[in-house]
Every structure is written in C-alpha cells, then in structure tokens.
Design a protein around this motif. Sequence first.
Motif, mmCIF file in Angstrom:
data_model
loop_
_atom_site.group_PDB
_atom_site.id
_atom_site.type_symbol
_atom_site.label_atom_id
_atom_site.label_comp_id
_atom_site.label_asym_id
_atom_site.label_seq_id
_atom_site.Cartn_x
_atom_site.Cartn_y
_atom_site.Cartn_z
ATOM 1 N N LEU A 104 0.994 -1.243 -0.234
ATOM 2 C CA LEU A 104 0.033 -0.043 0.057
ATOM 3 C C LEU A 104 0.872 1.316 0.283
ATOM 4 O O LEU A 104 0.543 2.165 -0.518
ATOM 5 N N THR A 108 -6.786 5.093 -5.817
ATOM 6 C CA THR A 108 -6.872 3.935 -6.394
ATOM 7 C C THR A 108 -5.871 3.061 -5.991
ATOM 8 O O THR A 108 -4.646 3.407 -6.041
ATOM 9 N N TYR A 109 -6.186 1.781 -5.758
ATOM 10 C CA TYR A 109 -5.351 0.865 -5.230
ATOM 11 C C TYR A 109 -5.572 -0.550 -5.673
ATOM 12 O O TYR A 109 -6.768 -1.042 -5.385
ATOM 13 N N ALA A 110 -4.815 -1.146 -6.347
ATOM 14 C CA ALA A 110 -4.952 -2.670 -6.943
ATOM 15 C C ALA A 110 -6.451 -2.596 -7.475
ATOM 16 O O ALA A 110 -7.062 -3.646 -7.079
ATOM 17 N N GLU A 160 3.256 2.005 -1.588
ATOM 18 C CA GLU A 160 3.582 2.302 -2.888
ATOM 19 C C GLU A 160 2.645 3.155 -3.626
ATOM 20 O O GLU A 160 2.937 3.730 -4.569
ATOM 21 N N THR A 161 1.381 3.456 -3.181
ATOM 22 C CA THR A 161 0.375 4.037 -3.556
ATOM 23 C C THR A 161 0.069 5.226 -2.654
ATOM 24 O O THR A 161 -0.129 6.215 -3.314
#
Length: 93
Positions: free
Chosen positions: A32, A56-58, A34-35
């Motif tokens: 997470l 937005t994540y994954a 990295e986002t």
Amino acid sequence: MPTETPPEDAARTIVTRVAAIRDVELTALPPLQETIDVDSLDALLDGKFSGTCTFTYADCTIRVGGHGRIRVSRRLDDSTIDTAGQRRQRRRN
C-alpha cells in the motif's frame, strides 16, 4: 473527540478489504505504501479532518473520510462493486 487509529490499522483495513473484494491473498497485493503514504492516512483519521480522500489501489477505489470511515469499491469497466456487493455506475466528468 479525535479517533485514535494508528496508520498500520488503517492500512491493514484497506489491504484486507481489497484482498477480500478481489478474492486474493494479502501477499498478492502490491504494498500500500507504494500508492499512498500510510502515515497520511492516520492524519485523515485523527478526528480533525472533515473531508474525504479518494485514491486507487489494486484496481479498487478507496475512500477515506475524516470521520473514520474507510470504503472500498472494486473498479470494473464503467461501474464499481462495493464491499456490500452493490454495483454502481461510475460518475463521468
């Protein structure tokens, strides 16, 4: 009264919900951090913030509110499916 939510709790909640909605293992998701800065999540949840942060994540849309609410919706084409399984049309600008 401010909410005492450590950033790792908010991060854990987000990652756990994303894994569940995508039906994957936690280890299959990217970190997470990295986002979004997970320390910033704590600042959002400290009870002093009244707005909402969306990111937005994954392939999921995450909405974090200052009131302590974390909402996860899976993005599919032009619609989303939220953690309650309800499909909603994505807003277009």
